[in-house]
Design an enzyme around this catalytic site. Structure first.
Site, short mmCIF file in Angstrom:
data_model
loop_
_atom_site.label_atom_id
_atom_site.label_comp_id
_atom_site.label_asym_id
_atom_site.label_seq_id
_atom_site.Cartn_x
_atom_site.Cartn_y
_atom_site.Cartn_z
N HIS A 18 -6.21 -14.01 2.89
CA HIS A 18 -5.26 -15.11 2.76
C HIS A 18 -4.86 -15.58 4.16
O HIS A 18 -5.36 -15.08 5.17
CB HIS A 18 -4.09 -14.73 1.85
N HIS A 21 -4.11 -12.94 6.90
CA HIS A 21 -5.26 -12.30 7.55
C HIS A 21 -5.94 -13.28 8.50
O HIS A 21 -6.38 -12.92 9.59
CB HIS A 21 -6.29 -11.84 6.51
N CYS A 127 3.45 6.88 -0.82
CA CYS A 127 3.47 5.49 -1.28
C CYS A 127 2.03 4.99 -1.38
O CYS A 127 1.32 4.96 -0.37
CB CYS A 127 4.27 4.61 -0.33
N CYS A 130 1.30 1.82 0.83
CA CYS A 130 1.08 2.08 2.26
C CYS A 130 -0.12 2.99 2.48
O CYS A 130 -0.59 3.11 3.61
CB CYS A 130 2.28 2.81 2.88
N CYS A 144 9.96 2.09 -1.46
CA CYS A 144 9.33 1.75 -0.19
C CYS A 144 9.78 0.33 0.19
O CYS A 144 9.62 -0.60 -0.60
CB CYS A 144 7.81 1.80 -0.34
N HIS A 147 6.76 -2.23 -0.03
CA HIS A 147 6.08 -2.51 -1.30
C HIS A 147 7.01 -2.59 -2.49
O HIS A 147 6.59 -2.98 -3.59
CB HIS A 147 4.97 -1.48 -1.55
N LYS A 285 7.63 -13.48 1.10
CA LYS A 285 6.47 -12.68 1.40
C LYS A 285 5.24 -13.23 0.65
O LYS A 285 5.39 -13.70 -0.47
CB LYS A 285 6.79 -11.27 0.90
N LYS A 288 0.32 -11.84 -4.34
CA LYS A 288 -0.41 -12.38 -5.49
C LYS A 288 0.53 -12.62 -6.66
O LYS A 288 0.46 -13.62 -7.34
CB LYS A 288 -1.48 -11.37 -5.91
N1 MSP Z 1 -6.44 -1.61 6.29
C1 MSP Z 1 -5.21 -1.63 6.99
C2 MSP Z 1 -5.44 -1.78 8.47
C3 MSP Z 1 -6.26 -0.70 9.09
S1 MSP Z 1 -6.53 -1.01 10.77
C4 MSP Z 1 -7.24 0.40 11.36
C5 MSP Z 1 -4.38 -2.80 6.50
N2 MSP Z 1 -5.05 -3.79 5.93
S2 MSP Z 1 -4.41 -5.17 5.40
O1 MSP Z 1 -5.46 -5.84 4.68
O2 MSP Z 1 -3.21 -4.92 4.68
O3 MSP Z 1 -4.14 -6.01 6.66
C6 MSP Z 1 -2.95 -5.91 7.38
C7 MSP Z 1 -3.01 -6.91 8.50
O4 MSP Z 1 -3.34 -8.22 7.99
C8 MSP Z 1 -1.71 -7.12 9.22
O5 MSP Z 1 -1.46 -6.15 10.22
C9 MSP Z 1 -1.93 -8.49 9.79
O6 MSP Z 1 -2.78 -8.42 10.87
C10 MSP Z 1 -2.62 -9.21 8.65
N3 MSP Z 1 -1.66 -9.77 7.70
C11 MSP Z 1 -1.61 -9.53 6.36
N4 MSP Z 1 -0.61 -10.29 5.82
C12 MSP Z 1 -0.01 -11.00 6.80
C13 MSP Z 1 1.04 -11.93 6.83
N5 MSP Z 1 1.69 -12.30 5.75
N6 MSP Z 1 1.37 -12.44 8.04
C14 MSP Z 1 0.74 -12.09 9.18
N7 MSP Z 1 -0.26 -11.22 9.18
C15 MSP Z 1 -0.66 -10.66 8.02
O7 MSP Z 1 -3.20 -2.79 6.71
#
Ligand code: MSP
Length: 602
Positions: A18, A21, A127, A130, A144, A147, A285, A288
């Site tokens: 999304h 990411h 959790c 997490c 948490c 979440h 936030k 989905k």
């Molecule tokens: N798989 C773990 C990361 C492991 S790294 C060794 C994880 N994955 S995640 O799919 O949840 O991705 C988290 C990361 O995605 C965040 O740290 C950020 O970089 C990005 N983001 C996910 N949602 C976001 C927002 N709403 N806003 C900004 N960045 C976001 O955690």
């Protein structure tokens, strides 16, 4: 030539990317491209974290028996999104790859041999969101804070990593390397967390068959975070990383556990960890269940990948949280890109095409004006050294604004006949500013820079070109098409919903005639509802809050004219109206007195 190794987090594959990411990955790409242009030998790594239990659940929900097949399918989707957004990663790591499994098991064994990992018993809270153990004092109302779910109580015999032993070393490292964690607010957060002390962490799990096996203990799997962080070691000869780019949600994993793991293994630490803020949508936030997941591909296709990239870099101050709004994207596209940058390029190239036959005029450069430009560009270089991507994006547009002002002040359309040397000086100077801008925007908007390169018959290959002002008289340029097209404001919810908008929705009272769970999903229910003389099938994601028995015979409200969609192979022809974010506490909107099925909701 310097070397520069930059990473993004590796993302979970329970869904496609999304906008959040995309935000991280685009920022990393801008930095990577900038450093390449600066002459560094860059390595940019992104990838996927596939060994999470979320993968198993998502595979099931999508009808896959084999999580690996699901992971392969998802990996292709992620790669495609990054292609659309012009992401220039040098490698794409997936944690189900053999090269990664080997690295993880090697590091595990190394720490085991050194006594840094030891067997023990864990009793406490876990959790699932997490994928981590949590302590009572981190919870808010027993839940948490990230979440909103209650953690599970678990007791497991497994292996522990001696994290507690690294508290002092970590504090010392942070103190001696003030840039290790940026921005400073995040460093302070980690320092105060460390000051409260560290506990050892359990790094293996029982009761799952998905994930990397603990060597010699096939009944246990390596904890997904221990596993995931090691992805960064994949390009062996590149370690240590110069920059881990992450968001604030995964700060502790990167700034505490990861450096401690590296210290324990005797490896050098990453140079810097930059944590940006979180994107929200209308202040909420992204999730989905809230239905506010914004698809970056949709935006890139609607406005252009470059407009989206620029917007992400410019709109959300790096390090701060920021709200995403499509309206703001359109505003930035119209004001910054079309009216300021595009306009400057257009008037300069059009003037040269029509008045000088498409060749840079014979004349001198305005050294005084370019001196000011030079100072600003040097400031841009300094800002980018500190990864101030937002400020850099702002300053580049400022240069175009300055160019427009200069053009306006010189009035070449008048001087071209009255004082030709003055007009020639203005245009040659402006053309060189356009050239400098072309270099500077390249990391942000690679396609636009490519088009501009063609118009200018010029290759932006080195950052230093921005300071050279090397386009001389006689240099050929093309008559331009506008670089950016302005977009009209859309009639959208942000502009206010009219009564006509609302009336387009056919919302009715309905009665549930039958209801059952959909096989293979904990969440989805299949309902048959009477919407007033007609029965509709609806699939609703409320199975964690309601059982079929709760619903049969009940009055509900249904959006009837929503486009039908297939979920788990069942065609859903309506949407139940309900409130709530927490899947286990959804509340259906129901009429508060007996009402005939089919009655319109107005
Ligand atoms: N798989 C773990 C990361 C492991 S790294 C060794 C994880 N994955 S995640 O799919 O949840 O991705 C988290 C990361 O995605 C965040 O740290 C950020 O970089 C990005 N983001 C996910 N949602 C976001 C927002 N709403 N806003 C900004 N960045 C976001 O955690």
């Amino acid at each position: 030539m310097g070397r520069f190794y930059i990473t993004t987090p590796i993302y979970y594959i329970n869904a496609v990317p999304h906008i959040g990411h995309a935000y991280t990955t685009v920022l990393a790409d801008i930095i990577a491209r900038w450093r390449r242009l600066a002459g560094d030998d860059v390595f940019f790594l992104t990838g996927l974290d596939e060994n999470s239990t979320k993968t198993v659940e998502a595979a099931r929900a999508h009808g896959f028996d084999d999580p690996q097949k699901y992971a392969d399918w998802m990996a292709e989707k992620w790669k495609k999104v990054w292609e659309v957004l012009c992401i220039s990663n040098d490698d794409f790591i997936r944690t189900t790859e053999e090269r990664h499994r080997r690295n993880v098991q090697d590091l595990f064994l190394r720490l085991l041999e050194r006594g840094e990992i030891y067997p023990g018993v864990y009793e406490g809270l876990y959790c699932d969101g997490c994928e981590a153990y949590v302590s009572e004092d981190e919870l808010v109302d027993g839940k948490c804070p990230l979440h909103g779910t209650e953690p599970r109580r678990v007791r497991e015999e497994n292996f522990f990593f001696r994290l507690s032993a690294y508290r002092d070393a970590l504090l010392r490292h942070i103190e001696q390397n003030p840039d290790f964690i940026i921005p400073p607010a995040r460093r302070n957060e980690i320092v105060s967390f460390l000051q409260r002390g560290l506990k050892d962490v359990s790094v293996t799990r029982r009761g799952t068959t998905w994930g990397i096996e603990v060597p010699g203990h096939p009944d246990q799997r390596i904890w997904v975070w221990f596993d995931a962080l090691i992805n960064y070691l994949a390009p062996r000869d590149r370690w240590p990383a110069d920059l881990h780019l992450i968001a604030k949600d995964i700060l502790r994993f990167h700034c505490i556990i990861w450096p401690a793991m590296l210290m324990a293994a005797g490896h050098p630490l990453p140079k810097r960890i930059l944590a940006h803020g979180f994107l929200t949508v209308n202040g909420r936030k992204i999730s989905k269940s809230l239905g506010n997941v914004i698809d970056p591909v949709y935006l890139a296709e609607k406005y252009s990948p470059d407009a989206l990239r620029y917007f992400l870099a410019r709109e959300i101050s790096l390090g701060q949280d920021g709200d995403f709004s499509e309206e703001n994207l359109r505003r930035r596209l119209n004001d910054d890109l079309a009216d300021t940058l595009g306009n400057f390029v257009h008037r300069v190239l059009t003037f040269i095409s029509s008045r000088y036959g498409g060749r840079a005029p014979q004349g001198e450069l305005d050294r005084e004006f370019l001196g000011e430009v030079r100072e600003r560009i040097l400031e841009i270089f300094r800002l980018m050294d500190g990864f101030e991507v937002t400020r850099v994006a702002e300053e580049i547009i400022e240069l175009a604004r300055l160019g427009n002002e200069y053009f306006q002040r010189c009035k070449p359309w008048e001087t071209v006949s009255g004082d030709p040397p003055a007009a020639a000086r203005c245009l040659l100077t402006c053309l060189n500013l356009v050239g400098a801008i072309c270099v500077l925007i390249k990391p942000f908007m690679p396609r636009t820079a490519g088009r501009l390169e063609e118009l200018l018959s010029f290759r932006a290959e080195r950052l230093d070109q921005a300071l050279e002002f090397g386009i001389g008289p006689g240099h050929e340029v093309r008559r331009p098409e506008p670089l950016f097209r302005k977009v009209q404001p859309e009639q959208s919810a942000e502009a206010g919903v009219t009564i006509q908008d609302f009336q387009r929705m056919d919302i009715r009272v309905a009665r549930v005639v039958r209801c059952e769970r959909i096989k293979g999903s904990e969440k989805l229910l299949r309902l048959e509802v009477d919407i007033g003389g007609e029965t509709r099938t609806i699939v609703a994601g409320i199975g964690r809050s309601y059982s079929p028995d709760d619903l049969t015979g009940k009055l509900v409200t249904v959006l009837v004219n929503i486009k039908p969609a297939k979920l788990m192979g069942v065609l859903s022809e309506g949407m139940l109206l309900a409130a709530g974010e927490d899947e286990s506490r959804i509340s259906l909107l129901v009429p508060d007195r007996e009402t005939e099925p089919g009655t319109a909701v107005k």
